[in-house]
Write a protein that holds these residues in place. Structure first.
Motif, PDB file in Angstrom:
ATOM      1  N   GLU A  92       0.810  -1.219   0.000  1.00 37.57           N
ATOM      2  CA  GLU A  92       0.000   0.000   0.000  1.00 37.57           C
ATOM      3  C   GLU A  92       0.847   1.275   0.000  1.00 37.57           C
ATOM      4  O   GLU A  92       0.789   2.061  -0.935  1.00 37.57           O
ATOM      5  CB  GLU A  92      -0.936  -0.038   1.199  1.00 37.57           C
ATOM      6  CG  GLU A  92      -1.946   1.093   1.182  1.00 37.57           C
ATOM      7  CD  GLU A  92      -2.803   1.088   2.426  1.00 37.57           C
ATOM      8  OE1 GLU A  92      -2.984   0.016   3.034  1.00 37.57           O
ATOM      9  OE2 GLU A  92      -3.275   2.174   2.801  1.00 37.57           O
ATOM     10  N   GLY A  93       1.625   1.479   1.064  1.00 34.41           N
ATOM     11  CA  GLY A  93       2.436   2.692   1.127  1.00 34.41           C
ATOM     12  C   GLY A  93       1.589   3.934   1.319  1.00 34.41           C
ATOM     13  O   GLY A  93       1.691   4.910   0.578  1.00 34.41           O
ATOM     14  N   ALA A  94       0.741   3.902   2.364  1.00 33.10           N
ATOM     15  CA  ALA A  94      -0.233   4.973   2.575  1.00 33.10           C
ATOM     16  C   ALA A  94       0.396   6.356   2.708  1.00 33.10           C
ATOM     17  O   ALA A  94      -0.199   7.356   2.309  1.00 33.10           O
ATOM     18  CB  ALA A  94      -1.072   4.667   3.809  1.00 33.10           C
ATOM     19  N   CYS A  95       1.601   6.441   3.271  1.00 35.16           N
ATOM     20  CA  CYS A  95       2.186   7.769   3.485  1.00 35.16           C
ATOM     21  C   CYS A  95       3.180   8.119   2.379  1.00 35.16           C
ATOM     22  O   CYS A  95       3.890   9.123   2.477  1.00 35.16           O
ATOM     23  CB  CYS A  95       2.853   7.841   4.854  1.00 35.16           C
ATOM     24  SG  CYS A  95       4.458   7.047   4.930  1.00 35.16           S
ATOM     25  N   GLU A  96       3.247   7.292   1.372  1.00 34.65           N
ATOM     26  CA  GLU A  96       4.115   7.515   0.213  1.00 34.65           C
ATOM     27  C   GLU A  96       5.575   7.704   0.576  1.00 34.65           C
ATOM     28  O   GLU A  96       6.270   8.544   0.025  1.00 34.65           O
ATOM     29  CB  GLU A  96       3.596   8.687  -0.625  1.00 34.65           C
ATOM     30  CG  GLU A  96       2.262   8.329  -1.249  1.00 34.65           C
ATOM     31  CD  GLU A  96       1.605   9.484  -1.944  1.00 34.65           C
ATOM     32  OE1 GLU A  96       2.177  10.592  -1.946  1.00 34.65           O
ATOM     33  OE2 GLU A  96       0.511   9.276  -2.478  1.00 34.65           O
ATOM     34  N   GLY A  97       6.021   6.952   1.547  1.00 32.29           N
ATOM     35  CA  GLY A  97       7.446   6.928   1.840  1.00 32.29           C
ATOM     36  C   GLY A  97       7.906   7.954   2.842  1.00 32.29           C
ATOM     37  O   GLY A  97       9.103   8.193   2.969  1.00 32.29           O
ATOM     38  N   SER A  98       6.988   8.564   3.592  1.00 26.79           N
ATOM     39  CA  SER A  98       7.450   9.577   4.539  1.00 26.79           C
ATOM     40  C   SER A  98       7.555   9.034   5.968  1.00 26.79           C
ATOM     41  O   SER A  98       7.531   9.816   6.919  1.00 26.79           O
ATOM     42  CB  SER A  98       6.590  10.828   4.460  1.00 26.79           C
ATOM     43  OG  SER A  98       5.240  10.496   4.540  1.00 26.79           O
ATOM     44  N   LEU A  99       7.672   7.725   6.106  1.00 31.84           N
ATOM     45  CA  LEU A  99       7.870   7.086   7.405  1.00 31.84           C
ATOM     46  C   LEU A  99       6.776   7.435   8.406  1.00 31.84           C
ATOM     47  O   LEU A  99       7.051   7.698   9.570  1.00 31.84           O
ATOM     48  CB  LEU A  99       9.239   7.478   7.989  1.00 31.84           C
ATOM     49  CG  LEU A  99      10.420   6.577   7.637  1.00 31.84           C
ATOM     50  CD1 LEU A  99      11.685   7.073   8.308  1.00 31.84           C
ATOM     51  CD2 LEU A  99      10.160   5.138   8.034  1.00 31.84           C
ATOM     52  N   ALA A 100       5.551   7.470   7.928  1.00 27.30           N
ATOM     53  CA  ALA A 100       4.448   7.798   8.819  1.00 27.30           C
ATOM     54  C   ALA A 100       3.368   6.721   8.810  1.00 27.30           C
ATOM     55  O   ALA A 100       2.263   6.950   9.275  1.00 27.30           O
ATOM     56  CB  ALA A 100       3.847   9.147   8.426  1.00 27.30           C
TER      57      ALA A 100
ATOM     58  N   THR B  88       2.429   0.530   6.239  1.00 22.47           N
ATOM     59  CA  THR B  88       1.735  -0.270   5.224  1.00 22.47           C
ATOM     60  C   THR B  88       2.647  -0.694   4.071  1.00 22.47           C
ATOM     61  O   THR B  88       2.193  -1.362   3.160  1.00 22.47           O
ATOM     62  CB  THR B  88       0.531   0.496   4.655  1.00 22.47           C
ATOM     63  OG1 THR B  88       1.011   1.681   4.014  1.00 22.47           O
ATOM     64  CG2 THR B  88      -0.472   0.862   5.724  1.00 22.47           C
ATOM     65  N   CYS B  89       3.916  -0.290   4.134  1.00 26.79           N
ATOM     66  CA  CYS B  89       4.857  -0.761   3.115  1.00 26.79           C
ATOM     67  C   CYS B  89       5.735  -1.863   3.689  1.00 26.79           C
ATOM     68  O   CYS B  89       6.775  -2.186   3.134  1.00 26.79           O
ATOM     69  CB  CYS B  89       5.716   0.401   2.624  1.00 26.79           C
ATOM     70  SG  CYS B  89       6.680   1.135   3.959  1.00 26.79           S
ATOM     71  N   HIS B  90       5.294  -2.440   4.812  1.00 28.64           N
ATOM     72  CA  HIS B  90       6.038  -3.518   5.485  1.00 28.64           C
ATOM     73  C   HIS B  90       6.310  -4.685   4.533  1.00 28.64           C
ATOM     74  O   HIS B  90       5.403  -5.169   3.866  1.00 28.64           O
ATOM     75  CB  HIS B  90       5.160  -3.980   6.678  1.00 28.64           C
ATOM     76  CG  HIS B  90       5.661  -5.167   7.412  1.00 28.64           C
ATOM     77  ND1 HIS B  90       4.823  -5.956   8.159  1.00 28.64           N
ATOM     78  CD2 HIS B  90       6.903  -5.699   7.528  1.00 28.64           C
ATOM     79  CE1 HIS B  90       5.534  -6.924   8.718  1.00 28.64           C
ATOM     80  NE2 HIS B  90       6.794  -6.790   8.340  1.00 28.64           N
TER      81      HIS B  90
ATOM     82  N   GLY C 102       9.300  -1.073   3.096  1.00 26.71           N
ATOM     83  CA  GLY C 102       9.672  -1.109   1.677  1.00 26.71           C
ATOM     84  C   GLY C 102      10.079   0.239   1.117  1.00 26.71           C
ATOM     85  O   GLY C 102      10.884   0.318   0.184  1.00 26.71           O
ATOM     86  N   CYS C 103       9.556   1.317   1.712  1.00 31.76           N
ATOM     87  CA  CYS C 103       9.902   2.635   1.166  1.00 31.76           C
ATOM     88  C   CYS C 103      11.308   3.055   1.562  1.00 31.76           C
ATOM     89  O   CYS C 103      11.833   4.039   1.048  1.00 31.76           O
ATOM     90  CB  CYS C 103       8.890   3.687   1.610  1.00 31.76           C
ATOM     91  SG  CYS C 103       8.910   4.012   3.381  1.00 31.76           S
ATOM     92  N   GLN C 104      11.918   2.316   2.492  1.00 32.34           N
ATOM     93  CA  GLN C 104      13.253   2.697   2.977  1.00 32.34           C
ATOM     94  C   GLN C 104      14.365   1.840   2.369  1.00 32.34           C
ATOM     95  O   GLN C 104      15.532   2.040   2.674  1.00 32.34           O
ATOM     96  CB  GLN C 104      13.302   2.597   4.511  1.00 32.34           C
ATOM     97  CG  GLN C 104      12.280   3.480   5.209  1.00 32.34           C
ATOM     98  CD  GLN C 104      12.476   4.945   4.870  1.00 32.34           C
ATOM     99  OE1 GLN C 104      13.562   5.492   5.045  1.00 32.34           O
ATOM    100  NE2 GLN C 104      11.431   5.579   4.346  1.00 32.34           N
TER     101      GLN C 104
HETATM  102 FE1  FES Z   1       4.590   4.792   4.853  1.00 37.23          FE
HETATM  103 FE2  FES Z   1       6.726   3.431   4.010  1.00 37.23          FE
HETATM  104  S1  FES Z   1       5.053   4.131   2.868  1.00 37.23           S
HETATM  105  S2  FES Z   1       6.321   4.210   5.976  1.00 37.23           S
END
Ligand code: FES
Length: 110
Positions: free
Chosen positions: A36-44, A47-49, A84-86
């Protein structure tokens, strides 16, 4: 170009090939993999687990404290869980394998 494999929730293996420099979240979205990546990679959110293959886990850069804090909130956390976003796919990570967790929980309530 590095290749990597996502193992989907039903066990399907999806091997993808993509230019280095994208995060796993971006790659998943590009190939229609259900992260999913609900926060689009801002570590909030968490859901990108993803669950990293144990052989690959030590080869990744260590998670930051912020990532660890957010991971603590992830559903079905494992010893090799990451966000996943990191994780950025590089040539050194050619062959990387990650599995999608059985579900996610978003702290954003999205
Ligand atoms: Fe929200 Fe990775 S997309 S923490």
């Amino acid at each position: 170009m590095p290749k990597m494999t996502f193992i989907e929730r039903d066990g399907t293996r999806r091997e993808v090939e993509v230019a280095a420099g994208y995060s796993l979240l971006e790659i998943a979205h590009k190939f229609g993999i259900d992260i999913e990546g609900a926060c689009e990679g801002s570590l909030a959110c968490s859901t990108c687990h993803v669950i990293v293959d144990p052989e690959w886990y030590p080869k990744l850069r260590k998670p930051t404290e912020d990532e660890e804090d957010m991971l603590d909130l992830a559903y079905a956390l494992t010893k090799t869980s990451r966000l996943g976003c990191q994780i950025v796919l590089t040539d050194e990570l050619d062959g990387l394998v990650v599995k999608l967790p059985p579900g996610t929980r978003s702290v954003l309530g999205l």
